[in-house]
Design a protein around this motif. Sequence first.
Motif, PDB file in Angstrom:
ATOM      1  N   MET A  30       0.841  -1.204   0.000  1.00 19.13           N
ATOM      2  CA  MET A  30       0.000   0.000   0.000  1.00 19.13           C
ATOM      3  C   MET A  30       0.877   1.254   0.000  1.00 19.13           C
ATOM      4  O   MET A  30       1.851   1.331   0.742  1.00 19.13           O
ATOM      5  N   SER A  31       0.526   2.222  -0.854  1.00 23.16           N
ATOM      6  CA  SER A  31       1.310   3.443  -0.938  1.00 23.16           C
ATOM      7  C   SER A  31       1.151   4.274   0.329  1.00 23.16           C
ATOM      8  O   SER A  31       0.186   4.128   1.081  1.00 23.16           O
ATOM      9  N   LYS A  32       2.110   5.166   0.555  1.00 23.23           N
ATOM     10  CA  LYS A  32       2.055   6.023   1.736  1.00 23.23           C
ATOM     11  C   LYS A  32       0.854   6.965   1.689  1.00 23.23           C
ATOM     12  O   LYS A  32       0.226   7.245   2.714  1.00 23.23           O
ATOM     13  N   PHE A  33       0.506   7.459   0.480  1.00 16.21           N
ATOM     14  CA  PHE A  33      -0.639   8.342   0.357  1.00 16.21           C
ATOM     15  C   PHE A  33      -1.932   7.616   0.701  1.00 16.21           C
ATOM     16  O   PHE A  33      -2.808   8.159   1.385  1.00 16.21           O
ATOM     17  N   ALA A  34      -2.062   6.385   0.214  1.00 12.56           N
ATOM     18  CA  ALA A  34      -3.262   5.602   0.501  1.00 12.56           C
ATOM     19  C   ALA A  34      -3.382   5.328   1.995  1.00 12.56           C
ATOM     20  O   ALA A  34      -4.465   5.460   2.583  1.00 12.56           O
ATOM     21  N   LEU A  35      -2.272   4.967   2.617  1.00 10.25           N
ATOM     22  CA  LEU A  35      -2.282   4.693   4.057  1.00 10.25           C
ATOM     23  C   LEU A  35      -2.615   5.958   4.845  1.00 10.25           C
ATOM     24  O   LEU A  35      -3.413   5.918   5.792  1.00 10.25           O
ATOM     25  N   LEU A  36      -2.037   7.088   4.424  1.00 13.35           N
ATOM     26  CA  LEU A  36      -2.310   8.354   5.100  1.00 13.35           C
ATOM     27  C   LEU A  36      -3.782   8.715   4.987  1.00 13.35           C
ATOM     28  O   LEU A  36      -4.406   9.152   5.961  1.00 13.35           O
ATOM     29  N   PHE A  37      -4.359   8.527   3.806  1.00 12.40           N
ATOM     30  CA  PHE A  37      -5.772   8.844   3.624  1.00 12.40           C
ATOM     31  C   PHE A  37      -6.642   7.989   4.529  1.00 12.40           C
ATOM     32  O   PHE A  37      -7.588   8.495   5.165  1.00 12.40           O
ATOM     33  N   LEU A  38      -6.366   6.694   4.589  1.00 13.61           N
ATOM     34  CA  LEU A  38      -7.171   5.809   5.434  1.00 13.61           C
ATOM     35  C   LEU A  38      -7.051   6.193   6.904  1.00 13.61           C
ATOM     36  O   LEU A  38      -8.039   6.161   7.648  1.00 13.61           O
TER      37      LEU A  38
END
Length: 449
Positions: free
Chosen positions: A1-9
């Motif tokens: 999982m990308s860092k942006f995706a993880l940050l959004f979640l």
Amino acid sequence: MSKFALLFLLIFFGGIFAALFFSSAAAFWLYQLVYLLNPDDRWWAAAIPGLPYSFVASALMLFVMMLNYRSLTSVSPWSRHPSFKWIVILLLLYVVALGYALAPNTHRIFLVNFIKLIVIFFVAYKLINDEKKLDISLWVYCIGSTYVSYLIWGTGRNASGRVEGIGFADGTDGNGVAAVLAPPLVLLLYYFWQGSKKLKLLSVFCGALIANALVLINSRGAFLAVALSAGIFTCFMIFSKWQQKGQRAAAVFVIVVSAAGALYVTDDLFWERMGTLKSFEEDEGRTSGAYRMQFWWATFDMVGDNPFGMGISGYNVLSRTYIPPEFMGDMTSRSVHSSWFQLLSDVGWPGVVVFFFLFVSLASTSRKAKKYVLSQENHNHYFKILAIECGLISYFIAATFIDRIRAEAFWWAILFVMISSNVFYLKFQEARGDMLRTKGRVIGGGSSG
């Protein structure tokens, strides 16, 4: 999982937790972020669950409002702000227009979206009911806009010299995106002046990315919006009789830094396009807003035959009938390319009159709020209200050249002005009225005894 995706979640589920257990206002902040980050259309969308994020955020807002309705209404009753009645009347005009809309299916779809937007508007007004919550909302807007600007910076212009395909859930057109990005610049101007050292640095960082994005997009309407709204704010900083220590020096410093920054980020292509501001009728290619003013004037002929408007997209249906062939080109239909003429074509002269009274009530209440904070010698609040007003002016100017009368950010600009009037003026007037009524009852009871 990308860092942006993880940050959004983390932000999304953290926002839900915060709204349920800490502050109901967090539900609106989450809604803002979902709109601005637009997770369904980002490059990291495949790495997150396919949830209806916007719906969840909207439902959360309604839930926390109902859960805390009594306490929220005590500080933010809808009846206290005079602008709400005009918003309701405008919405009803759109509902009535469904009965005679020339494109009934399109009208029905966009009417449902507009009703949802207005519901969110009403709920957000209750949730954002003090200065700290308002500041966070404004910063969420600025930071979300900065992220979109970062994406624009990474993508760059296309072969036509514009930026397209990066935007929000209700549109990715470059001019529409630029209109959303314009108001944060004047807000950041205020926070750069009044904020702490950390906020000053954050304001410079966000402002630089947003300004660069506007240059890449090459939107003339957004250029005018930023120039005029920021110009109004800095003129008040310099010439207003309500001065704080170092205020004029700060304004001059901002002007010099902004001018230097503009010279650094702008290029020949940007100034070449801005040079066409002198004539909106210049033929730049029939897909880029050519003959725009001809489209505006055609609205008067349409509404002359249909005084109550033609419904949403009714202008498009009639465009070939009312616009001369030389301005139609190879297109089967045209859009009006102005939010104000879009309103006129949608719901006719009644809609324009209602919106005029909405604007008058906004301006009047906001003026009273500024007068009140000045009576308390609170110049900081005066300039904060002024910055929010300039944000509204900024979007209104940009919206003059695009069809965005029912856009999310259009109504956010109105919402922030209404919230600032409530936070800095209306709720204090209500408290003062309650105190006087209580005092009157006490005096009355004493005299009768």
